[in-house]
Each structure stands twice: as structure tokens, then as C-alpha cells.
Design an enzyme around this catalytic site. Structure first.
Site, PDB file in Angstrom:
ATOM      1  N   HIS A   1       0.830  -1.216   0.000  1.00  0.00           N
ATOM      2  CA  HIS A   1       0.000   0.000   0.000  1.00  0.00           C
ATOM      3  C   HIS A   1       0.861   1.261   0.000  1.00  0.00           C
ATOM      4  CE1 HIS A   1       0.257   1.204   4.338  1.00  0.00           C
ATOM      5  NE2 HIS A   1       0.389  -0.090   4.574  1.00  0.00           N
TER       6      HIS A   1
ATOM      7  N   ASP B   1       5.917   2.812   6.438  1.00  0.00           N
ATOM      8  CA  ASP B   1       4.763   1.907   6.366  1.00  0.00           C
ATOM      9  C   ASP B   1       3.771   2.518   5.381  1.00  0.00           C
ATOM     10  OD1 ASP B   1       2.480   0.382   6.794  1.00  0.00           O
ATOM     11  OD2 ASP B   1       2.159   1.084   8.834  1.00  0.00           O
TER      12      ASP B   1
ATOM     13  N   GLU C   1      -5.273   1.411   2.437  1.00  0.00           N
ATOM     14  CA  GLU C   1      -5.049   0.284   3.342  1.00  0.00           C
ATOM     15  C   GLU C   1      -5.255   0.704   4.791  1.00  0.00           C
ATOM     16  OE1 GLU C   1      -2.594  -2.415   5.978  1.00  0.00           O
ATOM     17  OE2 GLU C   1      -2.523  -0.244   5.683  1.00  0.00           O
ATOM     18  N   GLU C   2      -4.812   1.909   5.116  1.00  0.00           N
ATOM     19  CA  GLU C   2      -4.841   2.363   6.509  1.00  0.00           C
ATOM     20  C   GLU C   2      -6.252   2.622   7.022  1.00  0.00           C
ATOM     21  OE1 GLU C   2      -2.433   2.141   8.379  1.00  0.00           O
ATOM     22  OE2 GLU C   2      -0.548   2.507   7.336  1.00  0.00           O
TER      23      GLU C   2
ATOM     24  N   ASP D   1       4.322  -5.826   3.457  1.00  0.00           N
ATOM     25  CA  ASP D   1       4.004  -4.775   4.428  1.00  0.00           C
ATOM     26  C   ASP D   1       5.121  -4.714   5.459  1.00  0.00           C
ATOM     27  OD1 ASP D   1       2.542  -2.848   6.028  1.00  0.00           O
ATOM     28  OD2 ASP D   1       0.699  -3.633   5.134  1.00  0.00           O
TER      29      ASP D   1
ATOM     30  N   HIS E   1       3.745   3.865  12.830  1.00  0.00           N
ATOM     31  CA  HIS E   1       2.747   4.945  12.848  1.00  0.00           C
ATOM     32  C   HIS E   1       3.223   6.156  13.639  1.00  0.00           C
ATOM     33  CE1 HIS E   1      -1.135   2.738  11.395  1.00  0.00           C
ATOM     34  NE2 HIS E   1      -0.075   2.462  10.656  1.00  0.00           N
TER      35      HIS E   1
END
Length: 353
Positions: A70, A179, A211-212, A234, A318
Site C-alpha cells: 500500500h 509503512d 489500506e490504513e 508490508d 505509525h
């Protein structure tokens, strides 16, 4: 260590990290990805959902192998402009509010505007700084009055953390949105390596959107492609001093190959065999339930897709200082390429339980 590939991965990943592509707004970063994939793929396509497809044809073209990473990132969105000139905001994706206070940000309005996230200082707070500030108590200061702001910033404008990627010692790099921009780099390295390997089947590398916020791009692209086999790429949690044994995945020791109900057992076996055959380092990651990655959406697309998951160890997920090993990135790309090159023409027969 392949110095040229490490150098390339560093350059491409830095560019991806420092640009913007919040979930639902990936069009801002798509031209960079398309430009890079045009150097290694024979066909580039996009869809109405924003997914990008980079295709490399196989020698027989009998089956379709889908790779998915992603390209979106978590971010913020303007929800209110305070009459005093402060910007109130909400989150897009899994933002940890503890990491927001004092961050420099960019509000992507009619033109980019720099700001800082502030809150009541601990000197004036009743708790005297003993409790973390809540997002509702934060505001973005851009140094403008309400009348000046309303001509540039609107409700719904996206906001990203302002962060340059940082080279750490060795082959480590830190920055925002690694990410899963690192996964995009992995797919590009795989396509580059496949130029030197014989492979029977067509390979379609998909940079997925949203995706998130719910694996949405993987769901739509897997349904459209209906691949014969798929690998999601990922990140996974890498150990830090404070994980105290709860995380056993180490940076620099290779990507992780997942196994569990989200993963087809024959795909896992073939991927570990490919790593051993190519003498590439890897780690095993057991996942007992939902992986929380694009692999989950792809596995159940249409009548079901034999799916694998290759993950990069990453620290501080994150946050704006996500940290990753570039050697892991390169090794993951090479592992994918050798896995694809070793797939037999009778793919369906080789994947039977």
C-alpha cells in the site's frame, strides 16, 4: 551487502517518505511511483480507485502473480477553523495522538501552509503535564488570522507531518510513512531483479490505496485481477529496548515470512525454500488470526486467492520516525524475485492442499 541496490533503495524510499499520500489522497504521490515503475515494468495502468498496476510479462503468461504494497499513509484532516485562527483537526487512519504534540505539519490547502501542533503548556494545566494531551485539546498554529486562513484553508483539507527522512548508522533509515512505502520499493527491486531471471508467469505489482482505513485498495484490485497467487508486502513490528521480549523480530536479519490461517501453506513453504535456495536471510512470523494487512483482503477475493505475506521489520510504527533496515528492503525484493522465478508452470497443481 549490495551497495548499488542499497543506494537505490535509499534514494527511492526517501523520495516516497518525504512526499504526501494520505489515505484517499494517494494521487499526490502516484506520479512518483509511476515514473519509477516505468523503468522496470512493461505496462502501467491505474483504476478508478487509484491503485497502480505495474505488469511484467512472464515467458508463458499462463498465470497471474499479484504483488501488493500500500502507498497510502496515515494523516490528519481539518475539521474546524477557530475564530482565533487555530486549526482543529481529526485523524485519518490509526494515528497515535501521543505523538502529535509539538509536531511540525503541512496543511495542504489552496497552497501548502506550515504549522505547529500546540496545546496548553504544562505550567498552566491542572495536571501539570502528568497526563498526555488529548487531540481535542490540540490546535495547529499557522501564524495567521481567521480572515487570512479562510482564503487558503478549508474544512476537509489534509494535513501531514513535516519530516525529512534521516540516515542513521549502518543501513538504517528513519522517517514518516515507511509503512508501507518501503513495500513499494521492495516491489520495484523485485521487478528489476526479474529482468535477469526466467519466470513463467505474469507479475502484476500493485500499489494499493486506502489500506490504513480498511484494506480497500487491496479488496478492489484483487477482485479486478483475480490472480492465481498473491503476495502482500508490508511492515511488522521490530524489537526495541522497551518491547521486553514481546517482539522477537529483529532489524537487519531479513524480512519475515508469515504463516497462519491468513497464509496458504504451500506459498509459505515455497517462499522459505526460495530464501534458502538463494541464500537470503529471513525470519518466520506466526500470525494466528487476521494479519491486518492487504493479505487479509486479497485472500478472500472472488473465489479465494492463495496468498502469502512478506513483511519488513520496522520500529516505531505509525510515528514520524519509523525506522527500517535498507538491507532488509533489498533482501525482500530479491527473495520475491527468486520465489517467482521458481514457480512451476503447473501452478494450480503445486498449490493444492
Amino acid at each position: 551487502m549490495d551497495k548499488e541496490r542499497i543506494k537505490y533503495a535509499r534514494r527511492f524510499l526517501k523520495e516516497l517518505s518525504e512526499n504526501t499520500g494520505v489515505s484517499g489522497y494517494e494521487r499526490l504521490i502516484a506520479p512518483i511511483i509511476i515514473r519509477e515503475f516505468q523503468t522496470s515494468a512493461e505496462e502501467i495502468d491505474t483504476d478508478l480507485f487509484g491503485n497502480i498496476y505495474a505488469k511484467k510479462k512472464g515467458e508463458s503468461g499462463g498465470h497471474k502473480i499479484m504483488l501488493a504494497a500500500h502507498m497510502d499513509e496515515i494523516g490528519l484532516m481539518v475539521k474546524k477553523i477557530d475564530p482565533r485562527g487555530f486549526i482543529r483537526f481529526t485523524t485519518i487512519g490509526g494515528v497515535d495522538q501521543r505523538t502529535l504534540l509539538s509536531q511540525e505539519v503541512i496543511i495542504h490547502g489552496r497552497k501548502p501552509i506550515a504549522g505547529v501542533i500546540g496545546s496548553k503548556p504544562p505550567h498552566l494545566a491542572a495536571e501539570n503535564g502528568e497526563k498526555a494531551a488529548k487531540i481535542d485539546d490540540m490546535g495547529i498554529d499557522v501564524g495567521l488570522s481567521f480572515d487570512e486562513i479562510k482564503n487558503i484553508i478549508q474544512i476537509g483539507d489534509i494535513i501531514t507531518v513535516k519530516r525529512k527522512a534521516v540516515d542513521l548508522l549502518g543501513d538504517l533509515i528513519a522517517g514518516k510513512s515507511l509503512d508501507d512505502r518501503a513495500g513499494v520499493v521492495v516491489m520495484q527491486i523485485c521487478l528489476q531483479e526479474l529482468q535477469y531471471l526466467h519466470h513463467a508467469h505474469d507479475v502484476i505489482a500493485v500499489t494499493t490505496t486506502q489500506e490504513e482505513v480498511g484494506l480497500r485498495g487491496a479488496l478492489t484490485s484483487a477482485h479486478a485481477l483475480n490472480p492465481d497467487l498473491a503476495i502482500a508486502i508490508d511492515v511488522t513490528h521490530g524489537s526495541t529496548p522497551d518491547t521486553k521480549g514481546n517482539v522477537n523480530i529483529e532489524l537487519g536479519k531479513g524480512p519475515t515470512i508469515a504463516l497462519g490461517p491468513n497464509i496458504h501453506p504451500a506459498v509459505y513453504e515455497r517462499m522459505t525454500d526460495a530464501a534458502l535456495d538463494a541464500r537470503l536471510p529471513y525470519q518466520v512470523e506466526p500470525i494466528a488470526g487476521m494479519s491486518g494487512t492487504d493479505a487479509w483482503a486479497i485472500q478472500v477475493a472472488q473465489a479465494g486467492v492463495p496468498t502469502g505475506l512478506l513483511s519488513l521489520p520496522l520500529r516505531y510504527m505509525h510515528t514520524s520516525v519509523e525506522t527500517i533496515s535498507l538491507e532488509d528492503v533489498v533482501n525482500a525484493g530479491l527473495l520475491l524475485a527468486h520465489f517467482i522465478a521458481r514457480l512451476p508452470e503447473d501452478l494450480e497443481g503445486s498449490l493444492c492442499y
